[in-house]
Design an enzyme around this catalytic site. Structure first.
Site, short mmCIF file in Angstrom:
data_model
loop_
_atom_site.label_atom_id
_atom_site.label_comp_id
_atom_site.label_asym_id
_atom_site.label_seq_id
_atom_site.Cartn_x
_atom_site.Cartn_y
_atom_site.Cartn_z
N LYS A 95 7.12 10.29 12.48
CA LYS A 95 6.33 9.41 11.76
C LYS A 95 5.33 8.97 12.85
O LYS A 95 4.04 9.08 12.83
CB LYS A 95 6.78 8.33 10.93
CG LYS A 95 5.91 7.62 10.37
CD LYS A 95 4.71 7.96 9.69
CE LYS A 95 3.94 6.80 9.31
NZ LYS A 95 2.81 7.17 8.30
N GLU A 142 6.33 7.91 4.95
CA GLU A 142 5.13 8.53 4.06
C GLU A 142 4.35 9.00 5.12
O GLU A 142 4.06 8.48 6.30
CB GLU A 142 4.73 7.47 3.32
CG GLU A 142 4.39 5.98 3.93
CD GLU A 142 3.31 5.94 4.98
OE1 GLU A 142 2.26 6.77 4.40
OE2 GLU A 142 3.18 5.05 5.87
N VAL A 200 8.77 -2.35 3.43
CA VAL A 200 8.18 -3.81 3.57
C VAL A 200 7.54 -3.66 4.96
O VAL A 200 7.35 -2.32 5.66
CB VAL A 200 9.31 -4.67 3.91
CG1 VAL A 200 9.89 -4.90 2.69
CG2 VAL A 200 10.38 -4.36 4.94
N CYS A 248 -1.83 1.32 10.42
CA CYS A 248 -0.79 2.25 11.19
C CYS A 248 -1.16 2.68 12.52
O CYS A 248 -0.26 2.67 13.41
CB CYS A 248 -0.55 3.45 10.17
SG CYS A 248 0.31 3.15 8.45
N TYR A 277 0.78 -1.20 -0.09
CA TYR A 277 -0.09 0.02 -0.12
C TYR A 277 1.01 1.08 0.06
O TYR A 277 0.40 2.26 -0.29
CB TYR A 277 -0.85 -0.02 1.30
CG TYR A 277 -2.15 -0.73 1.04
CD1 TYR A 277 -3.22 -0.59 0.63
CD2 TYR A 277 -2.22 -1.97 1.43
CE1 TYR A 277 -4.49 -1.28 0.56
CE2 TYR A 277 -3.01 -2.97 1.24
CZ TYR A 277 -4.41 -2.48 0.65
OH TYR A 277 -5.49 -3.23 0.52
#
Length: 494
Positions: free
Chosen positions: A220, A161, A89, A276, A14
């Site tokens: 993050k 990201e 990954v 996440c 994704y």
């Protein structure tokens, strides 16, 4: 300045797939190769049926696939040819050993690092795309240093990201920011500048932030923790609203107009899901405990506890409203993805709600426009979710929402698909058993409440009292906590 001409991305999931597709489209002179050990997944990327659903993704892939965008299982060759290697990954939560249920499992990151150093010569930039614990880059660098060879120079960067599934292409093409972390050394800054140059093809320079590696990694985790915190915060208020007669949407609008607070991520729901939020908050909790910061760990653990509570509370409300029993009752579950505009079911609240209702003996008829039947069955057959033949006895996958609702006692909306606003609810009501209940776990039907009540529905929604006819049961069922990370507990046979 070192110029990046070839990029290899390890991981076609994704993050890796959409990210590198956009890079290839925006940087036509850079060759981008996405590699993965999963041959079926790579074949799907090379076909007309992509392995993931994301609005706009297919158009991006088709615009550059075969030109400067390639999908391959030839991992070693792609690494050898690349100037820059993205590591994208999976970093799942550990399900065993030290840190079980909280710490990130970095076995795939380590495997990538060893494969990269084995197949590299000369100068190469290695960049973390996966969400990793703080100082993971140091672990990668130690593997590189321990396996160094003449003329090998591997620089490690962090470039997390921040895309959201469902809006990934939009987020990648117009990001709030691009974050790049690297060493303060001349070699580290050389690598940072090279990666900045890639993004500068379409991202304004003022949106590209550079930090040290550790700040980038922690940013993050902190970003996802803050977003999850806001959802849990408004969900906690939703429980108070239901108890007092307030409307959580009105409360959210009132506080969201305060510029210090803002109105984003103040949508009460049955709970957050996805790959996440829970994973990263638990990772943060474990990090705090490992660094002897128990008060900080407990603070962030409460974000997860509130999310679990919201799911249990919603399931309990369904059972209470259906006269305190759902055994052998048909219940339609509309939506199985963790959010709209994606086929991703990881940590979806639908899994939890389905599990709680199956434990009470409900017969579930599930419909989702983008999640394949096989994925739904796989998720519900997880050893921690169901037992023995529970899924085959209690779960049916429906081809459309009307089929799912035919003869049902209740319909439960677990995903905010826009199509659920456009259904013919008069047709649905005629086919349901009476009283017919709607449990709106995403508040997608707020504008239709009056119309639905005129039709005859009993409506229960998050953070608001709607149906005055609801019968409160004093002995409300207490649903135990559950996590997909928990080992399965077998009940003794009677």
């Amino acid at each position: 300045m070192f110029e990046i001409k070839k990029i290899c991305c390890i991981g076609a999931g994704y993050v890796g797939g959409p990210t590198c597709s956009v890079i290839a489209q925006m940087c036509p002179k850079i060759q981008v190769t996405v590699v993965d050990v999963n041959e079926a997944r790579i074949n799907a990327w090379n076909s007309d049926t992509l392995p993931i659903y994301e609005p706009g993704l297919k158009e991006v892939v088709e615009s550059c696939r075969g030109r400067n965008l390639f999908f391959s299982t030839s991992i070693d060759d792609a690494i050898r040819e690349a100037d820059l290697v993205f590591i994208s990954v999976n970093t799942p939560t550990k399900t065993y050993g030290m840190g079980k249920g909280r710490a990130a499992d970095l076995k795939y990151i380590e495997a990538c690092a060893r494969r990269i150093v084995q197949n590299s010569n000369g100068y190469k930039i290695v960049t973390e795309k996966s969400t990793v614990p703080v100082r993971a880059a140091e672990s990668i660098r130690r593997i590189f240093d321990a396996n160094t060879k003449p003329n090998l120079d591997l620089q490690v960067l962090s470039n997390p990201e921040f895309l959201a599934e469902g809006t990934a292409i939009k987020d990648l093409k117009n990001p709030d920011r691009v974050l790049i972390g690297g060493d303060d050394s001349p070699e580290g800054q050389k690598a940072v500048r090279a990666l900045c140059a890639v993004y500068e093809h379409w991202v304004p320079k003022e949106k590209i932030l550079t930090t040290n590696t550790w700040s980038s990694e922690l940013s993050k985790l902190a970003a996802n923790a803050f977003l999850a915190q806001r959802i849990s915060s408004i969900n906690s208020i939703s429980a108070l609203c239901e108890a007092t007669g307030a409307d959580v949407e009105e409360v959210a609008r009132a506080i969201g107009t305060d510029q210090r607070i803002g109105n984003k991520f103040l949508k009460a729901s049955v709970g957050f899901g996805g790959s996440c939020f829970q994973k990263d908050v638990l990772n943060l909790v474990y990090l705090c405990e490992a660094l002897n910061l128990p008060e900080v760990a407990r603070y962030w653990q409460q974000v997860i506890d509130m999310n679990d509570y919201q799911r249990r509370r919603f399931a309990s409300r369904i059972i209470d409203s259906l006269f305190n029993t759902v055994t052998d009752k048909k219940i339609a579950i509309l939506g199985f993805a963790f959010k709209k505009d994606t086929g991703d079911t990881r940590e979806s609240s639908s899994i939890y709600i389905s599990k709680y209702l199956m434990d009470e003996g409900a017969k579930l008829h599930i419909y989702d426009p983008k999640v394949p039947k096989e994925q739904i069955i796989l998720d519900l057959s997880h050893p921690g979710v169901s037992e023995d033949n529970q899924v085959s006895r209690l779960v049916t996958i429906s081809q459309d929402p009307y089929e799912a609702c035919d003869g049902a006692h209740a319909l439960v909306i677990c995903t905010e698909w826009d199509m659920f606003k456009e259904l013919d609810y008069e047709r649905i009501h005629k086919k349901m058993l009476k009283p017919a209940f709607i449990f709106d776990g995403r508040r997608v039907l707020d504008d239709l409440h009056n119309e639905l009540q005129v039709i005859g529905f009993q409506i229960e929604t998050i953070g608001k009292k709607v149906s005055a006819k609801r019968i409160p049961f004093a002995s409300s069922c207490e649903i135990p906590k559950f996590s997909l990370q928990d080992p399965p507990v077998k009940k003794p046979r009677v």
